[in-house]
Design a protein around this motif. Sequence first.
Motif, PDB file in Angstrom:
ATOM      1  N   LYS A 267       0.806  -1.221   0.000  1.00 34.19           N
ATOM      2  CA  LYS A 267       0.000   0.000   0.000  1.00 34.19           C
ATOM      3  C   LYS A 267       0.840   1.272   0.000  1.00 34.19           C
ATOM      4  CE  LYS A 267      -0.635   0.104   5.038  1.00 34.19           C
ATOM      5  NZ  LYS A 267      -1.629   0.089   6.144  1.00 34.19           N
ATOM      6  N   ASN A 268       2.075   1.196   0.493  1.00 28.35           N
ATOM      7  CA  ASN A 268       2.894   2.406   0.610  1.00 28.35           C
ATOM      8  C   ASN A 268       4.034   2.465  -0.408  1.00 28.35           C
ATOM      9  OD1 ASN A 268       1.441   3.407   2.865  1.00 28.35           O
ATOM     10  ND2 ASN A 268       2.584   2.048   4.220  1.00 28.35           N
ATOM     11  N   VAL A 269       3.956   1.643  -1.459  1.00 31.36           N
ATOM     12  CA  VAL A 269       5.011   1.640  -2.480  1.00 31.36           C
ATOM     13  C   VAL A 269       4.383   1.806  -3.866  1.00 31.36           C
ATOM     14  CG1 VAL A 269       6.591   0.233  -1.124  1.00 31.36           C
ATOM     15  CG2 VAL A 269       4.964  -0.881  -2.646  1.00 31.36           C
ATOM     16  N   VAL A 270       5.224   2.202  -4.817  1.00 31.58           N
ATOM     17  CA  VAL A 270       4.762   2.414  -6.194  1.00 31.58           C
ATOM     18  C   VAL A 270       5.048   1.151  -7.003  1.00 31.58           C
ATOM     19  CG1 VAL A 270       5.056   3.787  -8.288  1.00 31.58           C
ATOM     20  CG2 VAL A 270       5.201   4.882  -6.026  1.00 31.58           C
ATOM     21  N   ILE A 271       4.011   0.618  -7.637  1.00 31.81           N
ATOM     22  CA  ILE A 271       4.188  -0.553  -8.504  1.00 31.81           C
ATOM     23  C   ILE A 271       3.610  -0.227  -9.881  1.00 31.81           C
ATOM     24  CG2 ILE A 271       4.167  -2.235  -6.634  1.00 31.81           C
ATOM     25  CD1 ILE A 271       1.277  -2.831  -7.262  1.00 31.81           C
ATOM     26  N   ASP A 272       4.199  -0.835 -10.909  1.00 31.57           N
ATOM     27  CA  ASP A 272       3.759  -0.528 -12.275  1.00 31.57           C
ATOM     28  C   ASP A 272       3.152  -1.739 -12.981  1.00 31.57           C
ATOM     29  OD1 ASP A 272       5.944  -2.095 -12.727  1.00 31.57           O
ATOM     30  OD2 ASP A 272       7.149  -0.561 -13.749  1.00 31.57           O
ATOM     31  N   ILE A 298      10.092  -5.538  -2.411  1.00 27.78           N
ATOM     32  CA  ILE A 298      10.237  -4.134  -2.004  1.00 27.78           C
ATOM     33  C   ILE A 298      11.706  -3.744  -1.885  1.00 27.78           C
ATOM     34  CG2 ILE A 298       9.788  -2.515  -0.104  1.00 27.78           C
ATOM     35  CD1 ILE A 298       7.166  -4.119   0.385  1.00 27.78           C
ATOM     36  N   LYS A 299      12.568  -4.692  -1.491  1.00 27.68           N
ATOM     37  CA  LYS A 299      13.993  -4.388  -1.347  1.00 27.68           C
ATOM     38  C   LYS A 299      14.697  -4.231  -2.699  1.00 27.68           C
ATOM     39  CE  LYS A 299      15.187  -7.752   1.448  1.00 27.68           C
ATOM     40  NZ  LYS A 299      15.995  -8.597   2.372  1.00 27.68           N
ATOM     41  N   ALA A 300      14.180  -4.914  -3.726  1.00 23.78           N
ATOM     42  CA  ALA A 300      14.874  -4.947  -5.020  1.00 23.78           C
ATOM     43  C   ALA A 300      15.164  -3.555  -5.588  1.00 23.78           C
ATOM     44  CB  ALA A 300      14.088  -5.796  -6.013  1.00 23.78           C
ATOM     45  N   ARG A 306      16.681   2.524  -7.785  1.00 27.14           N
ATOM     46  CA  ARG A 306      15.694   3.039  -8.732  1.00 27.14           C
ATOM     47  C   ARG A 306      14.358   3.193  -8.033  1.00 27.14           C
ATOM     48  NH1 ARG A 306      13.093  -1.750  -9.947  1.00 27.14           N
ATOM     49  NH2 ARG A 306      14.438  -3.605  -9.968  1.00 27.14           N
ATOM     50  N   LYS A 307      13.489   3.981  -8.651  1.00 30.08           N
ATOM     51  CA  LYS A 307      12.179   4.232  -8.080  1.00 30.08           C
ATOM     52  C   LYS A 307      11.170   3.228  -8.636  1.00 30.08           C
ATOM     53  CE  LYS A 307      12.879   9.202  -7.440  1.00 30.08           C
ATOM     54  NZ  LYS A 307      12.381  10.558  -7.793  1.00 30.08           N
ATOM     55  N   GLY A 308      10.228   2.838  -7.781  1.00 25.87           N
ATOM     56  CA  GLY A 308       9.161   1.962  -8.234  1.00 25.87           C
ATOM     57  C   GLY A 308       9.564   0.507  -8.339  1.00 25.87           C
ATOM     58  N   ILE A 309       8.577  -0.350  -8.135  1.00 29.30           N
ATOM     59  CA  ILE A 309       8.788  -1.797  -8.194  1.00 29.30           C
ATOM     60  C   ILE A 309       8.393  -2.300  -9.577  1.00 29.30           C
ATOM     61  CG2 ILE A 309       7.981  -4.009  -7.297  1.00 29.30           C
ATOM     62  CD1 ILE A 309       7.601  -2.630  -4.596  1.00 29.30           C
ATOM     63  N   ALA A 310       9.307  -3.026 -10.194  1.00 27.81           N
ATOM     64  CA  ALA A 310       9.041  -3.588 -11.510  1.00 27.81           C
ATOM     65  C   ALA A 310       8.417  -4.972 -11.377  1.00 27.81           C
ATOM     66  CB  ALA A 310      10.335  -3.674 -12.317  1.00 27.81           C
TER      67      ALA A 310
END
Length: 331
Positions: A267-272, A298-300, A306-310
């Motif tokens: 909920k507190n991270v950016v995912i694409d 989340i650690k990756a 870099r910003k955001g989770i791939a």
Amino acid sequence: MARGELMKKLLASYGRDEEFRAVAEQIILEEEQKNNRVLARSLRHTLDNATSANVRSSKQAPSQKLASLIPFPDAADDFVERVDPVHSHKDITLSHANTRVFDGLLQEYRRSEEIRRHGLAVRSKLLFCGPPGCGKTLCAEVFAAELGLPLFVVKLDRLISSYLGETAGNVRKIFEFAKRQPCVLFLDEFDALARSRDDSAEHNELRRVVNSLLLFIDRMQPRGFMIAATNLDSSLDPAIWRRFDEVIWFDKPDHALIKRFLKAKFKNVVIDFDLDRYVDRLEGYSFAEIERVCIQTIKAPLIARRKGIAESDFTAAIADESRRRAGRARL
């Protein structure tokens, strides 16, 4: 007891440390039962800090040392450890059925005096069953936090003495403590203590321990809750089950619970990418396994700066957990 009487007893006991703390504990218990959890926690924190301060000052003046709030009888502190909860209800995902059960237990505890005045028993002995990593220990912690009660974890490795004749006596000590101290007493890996007496591999002395355990649970009326947890419910002695007021099952999460769990973790991270597309791949995983996937994901981007989770971060974390599960399956 009326509040005025308790306050008079509190003032009258000033200077007699053990009696003073016993009365203070009664006042805190009243506030917990009235659902004044913030006040109760604040009072308990103040009382604990006062104890710690006096213990420290006793190094300069030993005669000023204050007694413990409710001391562990007969060195039961060798077998019980106090754990300060660090999680709240926001950190756990429960099925609707289990949520309803726990809500009922909380409400029942808060109205316990009224229930007892009507000659009815309050549910206080709980058995948690289910596979590892499905939330039994976390739930005990959150439950204690919601109640505003201290959590004491039984150290079974020490409780089960190498001198078999001492084990039943050790069990008695922790039950005596829980009868006096309002708390949540948590016995994990309960099957190590309550194994079926029909098991031919068990020693006769361990069968006598189970006999004693059944008697202790029958007689115990805790001022808080006793929670036993097991991953091996099929190993429990058949006579154990009816001694508990509630048996609560913790299963591996289904499709809906996995979706809720993933949503809370990210909920507190950016995912694409769309997490829902991976729910099916995680079915059959425990909460602990899915949490490891989430943490690695989340650690990756932090490691890669870099910003955001791939999407590749998530699939790589699932692959790592799948490899770990495959390795365990060979054992």
